[in-house]
Design an enzyme around this catalytic site. Structure first.
Site, mmCIF file in Angstrom:
data_model
loop_
_atom_site.group_PDB
_atom_site.id
_atom_site.type_symbol
_atom_site.label_atom_id
_atom_site.label_comp_id
_atom_site.label_asym_id
_atom_site.label_seq_id
_atom_site.Cartn_x
_atom_site.Cartn_y
_atom_site.Cartn_z
ATOM 1 N N LYS A 125 0.820 -1.136 -0.042
ATOM 2 C CA LYS A 125 0.212 -0.160 0.314
ATOM 3 C C LYS A 125 0.469 1.022 -0.106
ATOM 4 O O LYS A 125 1.698 1.531 1.098
ATOM 5 C CB LYS A 125 -1.295 -0.178 0.637
ATOM 6 C CG LYS A 125 -2.019 -0.989 1.095
ATOM 7 C CD LYS A 125 -3.193 -0.582 0.338
ATOM 8 C CE LYS A 125 -4.351 -2.106 0.329
ATOM 9 N NZ LYS A 125 -5.984 -0.946 -0.206
ATOM 10 N N LYS A 131 -13.144 -8.473 -6.727
ATOM 11 C CA LYS A 131 -13.598 -8.708 -5.661
ATOM 12 C C LYS A 131 -14.616 -9.777 -5.653
ATOM 13 O O LYS A 131 -15.852 -8.986 -5.866
ATOM 14 C CB LYS A 131 -13.457 -8.145 -4.675
ATOM 15 C CG LYS A 131 -12.037 -7.159 -4.281
ATOM 16 C CD LYS A 131 -12.185 -6.204 -3.488
ATOM 17 C CE LYS A 131 -10.373 -5.367 -3.582
ATOM 18 N NZ LYS A 131 -10.065 -4.564 -2.848
HETATM 19 MG MG LIG Z 1 -7.350 -2.144 -4.589
#
Ligand SMILES: [Mg+2]
Length: 304
Positions: free
Chosen positions: A100, A196
């Site tokens: 991240k 997802k």
């Molecule tokens: Mg993402």
């Protein structure tokens, strides 16, 4: 739906993620097992309805047949200090690491991981936080570390289109698929599709989204507990083309789980498993029951 057994839970996370210290959700009992309904607080009813479809597919239905027995996964490194990032990446045993970035320490975090793992495939995820000029600058700096791709450096599909003209690093689309649902334009602005399962409405819906988008796919977790992770692995194993290393190593972020055994990769590999049952000692978050019941009822109403 009100007659179904609902099992609200709260699970402690090891590291804060998406600003969360605990993951809340509700398990829903069905005719073949349990499904996981865990949309985030800021999701609207339409998004809840898709998540509910995924939960009901798992509780009542059947997943598409699998064509492989497991998938390679990436390690996920949240916005932690660079030294901790490197240690987490090494401990993961994964050959692909997703870091991240987007905060002040992003570049140092990637540098630390690259130094610790010179041959790993490195990906970054920005969650759409940069402007196009910021992204172009940052990706020029990050390119030296050899990135497999950068996931949503910018937020909108129009920004992705502009950025793609300015940078060499391959781009991956997540939010423009999961939130904006721009399925038919993704292949014009990105090289990789991050899918997802729960936000897309289930395993079958994810396999269909992959077909429609037509890009190499990464199946990723929506910070699911191991119940939701099992559905995500089922999707990754049902795709006709093998996915790239998937974002399903998120079990490591949980200090507690809905199941007795947490789905954790071994040497970067996660095998397919039958849909698991909740652990018998999973604590019921009784105070959340009314809230989940109301959310499930409104999501159902959207479906009708
Ligand atoms: Mg993402």
């Amino acid at each position: 739906m009100t007659e179904r057994r609902l099992w609200p839970y709260r699970l402690r996370l090891r590291t804060p993620f998406r600003g969360l210290h605990e993951r809340r959700g509700c398990l829903i009992a069905g005719s073949v097992g349990w499904g996981e309904f865990a949309p985030f607080d800021d999701y609207d009813t339409e998004a809840d309805a898709r998540w509910l479809s995924a939960a009901l597919e798992q509780a009542d239905g059947k997943w598409p047949d699998r064509v492989r027995d497991g998938v390679e996964v990436n390690a996920i490194i949240p916005a932690v200090a660079p030294e901790q990032a490197a240690a987490m990446a090494v401990a993961s045993g994964c050959r692909t690491i997703k870091v991240k970035v987007g905060d002040a320490e992003g570049l140092a975090r990637v540098a630390a991981v690259r130094e610790a793992l010179p041959t790993a495939a490195l990906r970054v995820d920005v969650n759409g936080q940069w402007t196009v000029p910021q992204a172009a600058r940052a990706l020029a700096d990050l390119a030296g570390f050899g990135l497999e791709y950068a996931e949503q450096p910018v937020r909108t599909i129009e920004q992705m289109r502009q950025l793609r003209e300015l940078v060499e690093v391959p781009l991956a689309a997540d939010e423009v698929i999961r939130v904006d649902r721009r399925f038919d334009e993704v292949a014009e602005v990105a090289d990789v599709a991050v899918l997802k399962v729960a936000p897309l409405g289930g395993v079958a819906a994810t396999v269909e989204a992959a077909r429609r988008i037509g890009l190499p796919v990464v199946i990723s977790s929506a910070l699911d507990s191991s119940l939701g992770l099992a559905a995500a692995v089922a999707a990754a194993c049902a795709l006709p083309e093998p996915p790239l290393a998937c974002g399903l190593g998120t079990g490591a972020l949980f200090a507690q789980d809905t199941t007795a055994v947490t789905l954790m990769p071994q040497d970067g590999w996660l095998p397919t498993v039958p849909s698991p049952s909740p652990r018998s000692d999973l604590v019921r978050a009784k105070d959340d029951l009314a809230m989940w019941r109301a959310r499930i009822e409104s999501a159902l109403a959207t479906h009708r």
